[in-house]
Write a protein that holds these residues in place. Structure first.
Motif, PDB file in Angstrom:
ATOM      1  N   LEU A  20      11.911   7.163   9.823  1.00 16.66           N
ATOM      2  CA  LEU A  20      10.568   7.507  10.316  1.00 16.66           C
ATOM      3  C   LEU A  20      10.656   8.058  11.735  1.00 16.66           C
ATOM      4  O   LEU A  20      10.013   9.063  12.067  1.00 16.66           O
ATOM      5  CB  LEU A  20       9.656   6.277  10.275  1.00 16.66           C
ATOM      6  N   ALA A  24      -7.649  -3.345  -0.186  1.00 14.92           N
ATOM      7  CA  ALA A  24      -6.385  -3.547  -0.903  1.00 14.92           C
ATOM      8  C   ALA A  24      -6.606  -3.361  -2.396  1.00 14.92           C
ATOM      9  O   ALA A  24      -7.557  -3.912  -2.953  1.00 14.92           O
ATOM     10  CB  ALA A  24      -5.843  -4.945  -0.615  1.00 14.92           C
ATOM     11  N   ALA A  65      -5.080   3.568   9.380  1.00 18.59           N
ATOM     12  CA  ALA A  65      -4.575   2.263   9.817  1.00 18.59           C
ATOM     13  C   ALA A  65      -4.662   1.253   8.677  1.00 18.59           C
ATOM     14  O   ALA A  65      -3.735   0.468   8.446  1.00 18.59           O
ATOM     15  CB  ALA A  65      -5.368   1.770  11.028  1.00 18.59           C
ATOM     16  N   ILE A  66      -5.769   1.290   7.954  1.00 17.34           N
ATOM     17  CA  ILE A  66      -5.951   0.336   6.856  1.00 17.34           C
ATOM     18  C   ILE A  66      -4.937   0.582   5.743  1.00 17.34           C
ATOM     19  O   ILE A  66      -4.277  -0.346   5.262  1.00 17.34           O
ATOM     20  CB  ILE A  66      -7.393   0.409   6.299  1.00 17.34           C
ATOM     21  N   PHE A  67      -4.769   1.837   5.348  1.00 17.57           N
ATOM     22  CA  PHE A  67      -3.887   2.096   4.209  1.00 17.57           C
ATOM     23  C   PHE A  67      -2.405   2.022   4.566  1.00 17.57           C
ATOM     24  O   PHE A  67      -1.573   1.756   3.692  1.00 17.57           O
ATOM     25  CB  PHE A  67      -4.296   3.383   3.484  1.00 17.57           C
ATOM     26  N   ALA A  76      -1.342  -0.416   6.208  1.00 21.86           N
ATOM     27  CA  ALA A  76      -1.085  -1.853   6.031  1.00 21.86           C
ATOM     28  C   ALA A  76      -1.154  -2.289   4.567  1.00 21.86           C
ATOM     29  O   ALA A  76      -0.315  -3.054   4.107  1.00 21.86           O
ATOM     30  CB  ALA A  76      -2.070  -2.664   6.873  1.00 21.86           C
ATOM     31  N   VAL A  77      -2.162  -1.823   3.823  1.00 19.90           N
ATOM     32  CA  VAL A  77      -2.363  -2.370   2.472  1.00 19.90           C
ATOM     33  C   VAL A  77      -1.660  -1.565   1.382  1.00 19.90           C
ATOM     34  O   VAL A  77      -1.574  -2.020   0.243  1.00 19.90           O
ATOM     35  CB  VAL A  77      -3.858  -2.536   2.099  1.00 19.90           C
ATOM     36  N   SER A  78      -1.168  -0.390   1.705  1.00 23.25           N
ATOM     37  CA  SER A  78      -0.543   0.419   0.663  1.00 23.25           C
ATOM     38  C   SER A  78       0.826   0.976   1.079  1.00 23.25           C
ATOM     39  O   SER A  78       1.811   0.793   0.371  1.00 23.25           O
ATOM     40  CB  SER A  78      -1.486   1.567   0.285  1.00 23.25           C
ATOM     41  N   GLN A  88      -7.821  -6.824  11.847  1.00 24.71           N
ATOM     42  CA  GLN A  88      -8.774  -6.256  10.890  1.00 24.71           C
ATOM     43  C   GLN A  88      -8.558  -6.789   9.478  1.00 24.71           C
ATOM     44  O   GLN A  88      -8.809  -6.105   8.490  1.00 24.71           O
ATOM     45  CB  GLN A  88      -8.681  -4.732  10.907  1.00 24.71           C
ATOM     46  N   LEU A 136      -8.798  -4.961   5.702  1.00 22.88           N
ATOM     47  CA  LEU A 136      -7.574  -4.779   4.921  1.00 22.88           C
ATOM     48  C   LEU A 136      -7.744  -5.357   3.521  1.00 22.88           C
ATOM     49  O   LEU A 136      -7.444  -4.711   2.523  1.00 22.88           O
ATOM     50  CB  LEU A 136      -6.380  -5.434   5.626  1.00 22.88           C
ATOM     51  N   LEU A 181       4.032  -1.420  11.939  1.00 19.84           N
ATOM     52  CA  LEU A 181       3.929  -2.423  10.870  1.00 19.84           C
ATOM     53  C   LEU A 181       5.311  -2.908  10.421  1.00 19.84           C
ATOM     54  O   LEU A 181       5.493  -4.095  10.135  1.00 19.84           O
ATOM     55  CB  LEU A 181       3.166  -1.843   9.677  1.00 19.84           C
ATOM     56  N   LEU A 230       3.132   3.029  10.590  1.00 18.84           N
ATOM     57  CA  LEU A 230       4.156   2.354   9.790  1.00 18.84           C
ATOM     58  C   LEU A 230       5.282   1.788  10.642  1.00 18.84           C
ATOM     59  O   LEU A 230       5.830   0.733  10.332  1.00 18.84           O
ATOM     60  CB  LEU A 230       4.727   3.316   8.749  1.00 18.84           C
ATOM     61  N   TYR A 256       4.885 -10.540   3.794  1.00 21.72           N
ATOM     62  CA  TYR A 256       3.936  -9.429   3.853  1.00 21.72           C
ATOM     63  C   TYR A 256       2.486  -9.939   3.926  1.00 21.72           C
ATOM     64  O   TYR A 256       1.706  -9.488   4.765  1.00 21.72           O
ATOM     65  CB  TYR A 256       4.134  -8.511   2.641  1.00 21.72           C
ATOM     66  N   LEU A 258       2.925   0.284   3.686  1.00 19.54           N
ATOM     67  CA  LEU A 258       3.944  -0.726   4.009  1.00 19.54           C
ATOM     68  C   LEU A 258       4.493  -1.420   2.757  1.00 19.54           C
ATOM     69  O   LEU A 258       5.722  -1.524   2.602  1.00 19.54           O
ATOM     70  CB  LEU A 258       3.390  -1.747   5.013  1.00 19.54           C
ATOM     71  N   GLN A 265       1.656 -11.360   7.232  1.00 22.49           N
ATOM     72  CA  GLN A 265       1.394 -10.302   8.210  1.00 22.49           C
ATOM     73  C   GLN A 265      -0.039  -9.769   8.078  1.00 22.49           C
ATOM     74  O   GLN A 265      -0.753  -9.616   9.082  1.00 22.49           O
ATOM     75  CB  GLN A 265       2.402  -9.164   8.013  1.00 22.49           C
ATOM     76  N   ILE A 266      -0.456  -9.494   6.852  1.00 24.88           N
ATOM     77  CA  ILE A 266      -1.827  -8.992   6.626  1.00 24.88           C
ATOM     78  C   ILE A 266      -2.850 -10.027   7.095  1.00 24.88           C
ATOM     79  O   ILE A 266      -3.845  -9.694   7.735  1.00 24.88           O
ATOM     80  CB  ILE A 266      -2.041  -8.673   5.130  1.00 24.88           C
ATOM     81  N   PHE A 308      -1.290  -3.537  -3.946  1.00 25.59           N
ATOM     82  CA  PHE A 308      -1.318  -4.820  -3.248  1.00 25.59           C
ATOM     83  C   PHE A 308      -1.325  -5.973  -4.255  1.00 25.59           C
ATOM     84  O   PHE A 308      -0.595  -6.946  -4.113  1.00 25.59           O
ATOM     85  CB  PHE A 308      -2.570  -4.869  -2.360  1.00 25.59           C
ATOM     86  N   LEU A 332     -15.156   6.034   6.106  1.00 27.20           N
ATOM     87  CA  LEU A 332     -14.381   5.529   7.248  1.00 27.20           C
ATOM     88  C   LEU A 332     -14.006   6.733   8.110  1.00 27.20           C
ATOM     89  O   LEU A 332     -13.936   7.860   7.599  1.00 27.20           O
ATOM     90  CB  LEU A 332     -13.081   4.875   6.769  1.00 27.20           C
TER      91      LEU A 332
END
Lengths: 293, 293
Positions: free
Chosen positions: B266, B219, A186-188, A190-192, B211, B215, A251, A248, B202, A194, B205-206, B223, A179
């Motif tokens: 953040l 995951a 961006a992917i991680f 969201a899936v990790s 995408q 995602l 998100l 983040l 959550y 957050l 949202q995903i 996840f 990638l």
């Protein structure tokens, strides 16, 4: 490099990820010598005892790096810039540098800024083998078997270096994916990242409650699974969240909108809307589950 | 009642919880006959096949209830008032009524309003044996072994009825606890209902992301555990959340404050504050974990 793979691997940060990779590479005969560098002398002693590493240093010194074929940085991501800065004057010309962190744009920035001479030989990688355990004692054989490992080649990437790092992770049994660093982050996020923030936020709320003891007494299997990642290493995750803070923040804002919608459903006692919302979420979770088998 | 326990148990809602209890009570010789009532004829057919129940009805009829010693209502909590209303004209005078729902104030209100004659014999109970599986096929022996079961006796409680219901859950291996219905609801809003809402929010949202496919592809185990409860039954959980909406609205607001604090960390790139926050949460999670072993 010998025909087995690499002669000398220098592992900076001898923890779950780096230590487990060293164990696998040694068993596979892909590396002749592993030098461990870690700020924690006790951790290094345990790593030597368990034969995760062959020799140990508590700092980044010329002796440790001499003739290194690969330097693998496996420390909390926030430490990467300072480590690259320390490495710069000491790195042999042929050395490949790689990392294992959860945010890849930051890794590439650190490589480009502090190791400009070696930048083509710097390979950003992220093995997906999370755990709430850490330290050299957590290192284990086979951690990466069948797990995903993502490589984020950059615009000036030397293909030989990329292939060498790919070969290490393949030897550990990982499935490789490519990638861009921006896509990866961006992917991680969201899936990790957050879910980690949310799990910490939830447990923090429970810990702040007046009746905290009663809550913890009656918390069951739903609590157990939902909060497992809230036991993750605080410094590692603070680093990751800050490195990926822009994604983040977006998100988190989206998540607050989701919670606000649920608030509204409860206020309006809208059973149909709640059921539809839960049903849509369940369908996504079921889709993910089916993709796993 | 015979010396074994009870002659006739009528189970309204033949699913994971009610079905599993019926299996345990039959194996322990604590019940002679189990009559199943369920709106889903296929589910009843599976329950008969698996000998979870001995006879089946698709509605609440006089024949099903004749000579019932215990009626156990194990349906989504929102259905409890209507079921009590249907039971009222049909219940024999000696029958004990109990339920298994996740919100106990609502259960007591339904008992008091629709079964005033039987109210002393109505026992509010909540076995803590959650699962994302449901239906008669999910019923299993030993589901309650070593699990907590909470009883919420009320101001007019008949002690004989309370003891009979206690004996059933003890026969299934559950550890019994007593709380007021208000205490119960406050605790479970925090340790169970809120995490369900957050897990649904959550995953929703995903599922709403552009995408989404990428995602779900990447995951991993974090996840998986964080979202397991988002696979829970939508109608059951919509009922629970609405029944306990006042506690949940407060808790959701507190959770939004937690997330707002994280947003601020953040934005300000406050690494120390994030680490302290994560560390405090991890300490609570570790404390819970230690209490489990």
């Amino acid at each position: 490099m010998n025909k087995l793979g690499i002669n000398k691997l220098v592992l900076i940060g001898v923890g779950l990820i780096g230590g487990s990779l060293a164990l696998d590479l040694k068993r596979a005969g892909r590396v002749a010598e592993v030098v461990g560098i870690d700020i924690d002398a006790d951790n290094l002693a345990r790593a030597l005892e368990r034969k995760v590493i062959d020799s140990a240093h508590t700092g980044i010194h010329a002796a440790a790096l001499a003739a290194a074929d690969v330097v693998l940085i496996a420390t909390p991501v926030g430490t990467l810039p300072a480590i690259c800065q320390s490495l710069a004057p000491l790195l042999p010309a042929h050395t490949i540098v790689s990392d294992v962190g959860s945010t890849k744009q930051l890794a590439l920035q650190a490589f480009a800024q502090y190791l400009p001479q070696h930048y083509p030989q710097c390979v950003a990688a992220h093995p997906i083998a999370g755990s709430d355990r850490h330290g050299a004692l957590a290192a284990q054989f086979g951690l990466f078997e069948g797990k995903k490992c993502i490589l984020c080649p950059h615009e000036a990437q030397d293909s030989g270096s990329l292939n060498s790092v790919s070969a290490l992770w393949q030897a550990a049994g990982a499935d490789l994916y490519t990638l861009s660093a921006a896509e990866h982050d961006a992917i991680f996020a969201a899936v990790s990242h957050l879910p980690h923030l949310m799990a910490y936020a939830y447990v923090h709320q429970i810990g702040s409650a007046d009746q905290r003891q009663a809550l913890l007494h009656f918390a069951g299997s739903g609590f157990r699974d939902f909060t497992r990642i809230a036991a993750s290493h605080p410094a590692i995750w603070a680093d990751i969240c800050l490195a990926n803070r822009e994604s983040l923040q977006d998100l988190l804002q989206q998540q607050q909108q989701q919670l606000a919608f649920l608030q509204q459903c409860l206020q309006q006692q809208d059973a149909a809307a709640l059921r539809d919302y839960f049903q849509a979420a369940k369908a996504v979770r079921d889709e993910w589950q089916q993709g796993q088998s």
